[in-house]
Design an enzyme around this catalytic site. Structure first.
Site, mmCIF file in Angstrom:
data_model
loop_
_atom_site.group_PDB
_atom_site.id
_atom_site.type_symbol
_atom_site.label_atom_id
_atom_site.label_comp_id
_atom_site.label_asym_id
_atom_site.label_seq_id
_atom_site.Cartn_x
_atom_site.Cartn_y
_atom_site.Cartn_z
ATOM 1 N N HIS A 22 7.328 -9.388 -14.770
ATOM 2 C CA HIS A 22 6.352 -10.082 -13.935
ATOM 3 C C HIS A 22 6.547 -11.582 -14.084
ATOM 4 O O HIS A 22 6.862 -12.073 -15.179
ATOM 5 C CB HIS A 22 4.919 -9.692 -14.331
ATOM 6 C CG HIS A 22 3.907 -10.035 -13.296
ATOM 7 N ND1 HIS A 22 3.364 -11.295 -13.185
ATOM 8 C CD2 HIS A 22 3.347 -9.289 -12.312
ATOM 9 C CE1 HIS A 22 2.497 -11.309 -12.182
ATOM 10 N NE2 HIS A 22 2.473 -10.107 -11.637
ATOM 11 N N ASP B 202 2.980 -1.861 -10.526
ATOM 12 C CA ASP B 202 3.606 -0.862 -9.657
ATOM 13 C C ASP B 202 4.083 0.376 -10.408
ATOM 14 O O ASP B 202 4.177 1.455 -9.825
ATOM 15 C CB ASP B 202 4.809 -1.485 -8.926
ATOM 16 C CG ASP B 202 4.406 -2.650 -8.045
ATOM 17 O OD1 ASP B 202 3.560 -2.442 -7.164
ATOM 18 O OD2 ASP B 202 4.924 -3.763 -8.252
#
Length: 372
Positions: free
Chosen positions: A259, A309
């Site tokens: 991320h 996700d």
């Protein structure tokens, strides 16, 4: 100083949400995402984002009833859904339908606080219906129309499956929607704010956001994750750990990891992992077992943590959501954040227009076409 991808650049101030990437923390309006996931509902979270405070019991009840009354979509939009080519991805269908809804709004270009809230409610209420209708049309099934006696999440599962929703599935999906509702200046949210900064209409901003979300480096990663899990599951002679090692050695991206902001595990992934484990146990599946092995291997090989996700894919597959609808579900949740950010942008607007550093050729002589 040039920062590719605006990495680390603070573009604006907002009181909507906060990320502490070093500690792996996320807050909506000062409330921990873990508290909201455990104690709140999606509709209550939307109220919090739009109004700045948690609602009273009466405020939430009235808010939920107001949204429920807006769930039916115009017949023109139903006609549009049925006329699109079969190859159309559901996310493309969604953004096309949202744009069409804008063309039916007589106050499309009215940008005032009360009207912006009205538009937000309309879009919020219609998106689940558009997604559910799209699914049933693709399956060749009769449309199941919205009910006003169910909350937003339960009603969506009702329209999607055509049967009374399972309370456990409703709770799992509702929590997932809370976790996906808002996340500061991610790519899709920023694109919606850019549209708002030009004083374009809300539908245009949401269309911009949905288009941005679809990319595999953003919301599209959730569909990519389940495709990866299916591939690993088929490899009976290759363990998940060996599969990861081969991917790393080949320089391939492993979806659902890493991320831009978080240096620790994404707090949303922690909550989704718990949901995924509970659903796996209930359904008798082993998606989490595979996912946990991949998670451990990626941490050892690349030092990366799962993002939102990764475990969302296991939640969705256990809920019976078709792979190509994972991204629309992300949009169904993130509409809360997009609309909140657009309304904030309109209130204290300044055109978003960053600079660039030119690195091309200079002082070139123009030659007539005969001399080129």
């Amino acid at each position: 100083m040039v920062k590719e991808g605006m990495d680390g650049v603070v573009a604006l101030q907002s009181d909507i949400s906060k990320i502490d990437g070093e500690k792996g923390e996320l807050e909506y309006r000062g409330y921990s995402i873990h508290d909201l996931a455990e104690k709140s509902s999606y509709e209550e979270t939307v109220y919090l984002l739009w109004h700045g405070d948690l609602p009273t019991k009466d405020e939430l009840e009235n808010f939920s009833k107001d949204l429920a009354k807006r769930r039916r979509i115009p017949p023109e939009v139903i006609g549009l859904l049925s006329s699109l080519p079969e190859i159309t991805h559901p996310m493309v269908t969604l953004r096309t339908a949202i744009s069409y809804c804008g063309s039916l709004d007589e106050k499309l270009h009215v940008i005032e606080p009360e009207e912006n809230l009205e538009k937000s409610k309309e879009i919020m209420a219609m998106i689940p219906t558009i997604i559910a209708y799209t699914h049933r049309m693709r399956e060749g099934k009769k449309l199941v129309h919205p009910r006003q006696d169910l909350d937003r999440t339960a009603n969506f599962l009702w329209m999607l499956k055509g049967e009374e929703p399972d309370p456990l599935e409703v709770k799992a999906l509702d929590t997932d929607l809370i976790l996906h509702a808002e996340h500061t200046l991610n790519a899709s949210t920023y694109s919606s704010r850019i549209a708002a900064s030009t004083e374009s209409d809300m539908y245009a901003g949401i269309v911009s956001a949905t288009g941005t979300l679809m990319g595999p480096l953003h919301g599209g990663a959730s569909q990519w994750v389940i495709e990866m899990l299916r591939e690993v599951k088929k490899e009976e002679k290759t363990s998940p750990e060996d599969w990861v090692k081969k991917q790393v050695e080949a320089g391939e991206i492993i979806p659902g990891f890493g991320h831009r902001v978080y240096k620790e595990m994404d707090p949303r992934a922690k909550e989704l992992k718990k949901l995924a484990q509970g659903l796996d146990e209930r359904k008798g599946n082993d998606w989490c077992s595979i996912s946990e092995k991949i998670e451990k291997a990626v941490k050892e090989e690349k030092g990366l943590y799962p993002n939102v996700d990764f475990y969302a894919a296991t939640v969705y597959v256990n809920l019976g959501i078709p792979d190509e609808f994972f991204i629309p579900l992300f949009a169904m949740a993130r509409i809360a954040g997009w609309t909140t950010h657009m309304m904030e942008q309109y209130k204290k607007n300044k055109l978003i227009r960053p600079l660039q550093e030119y690195v091309g050729e200079k002082e070139r002589e123009y030659l007539s076409i005969e001399k080129r």
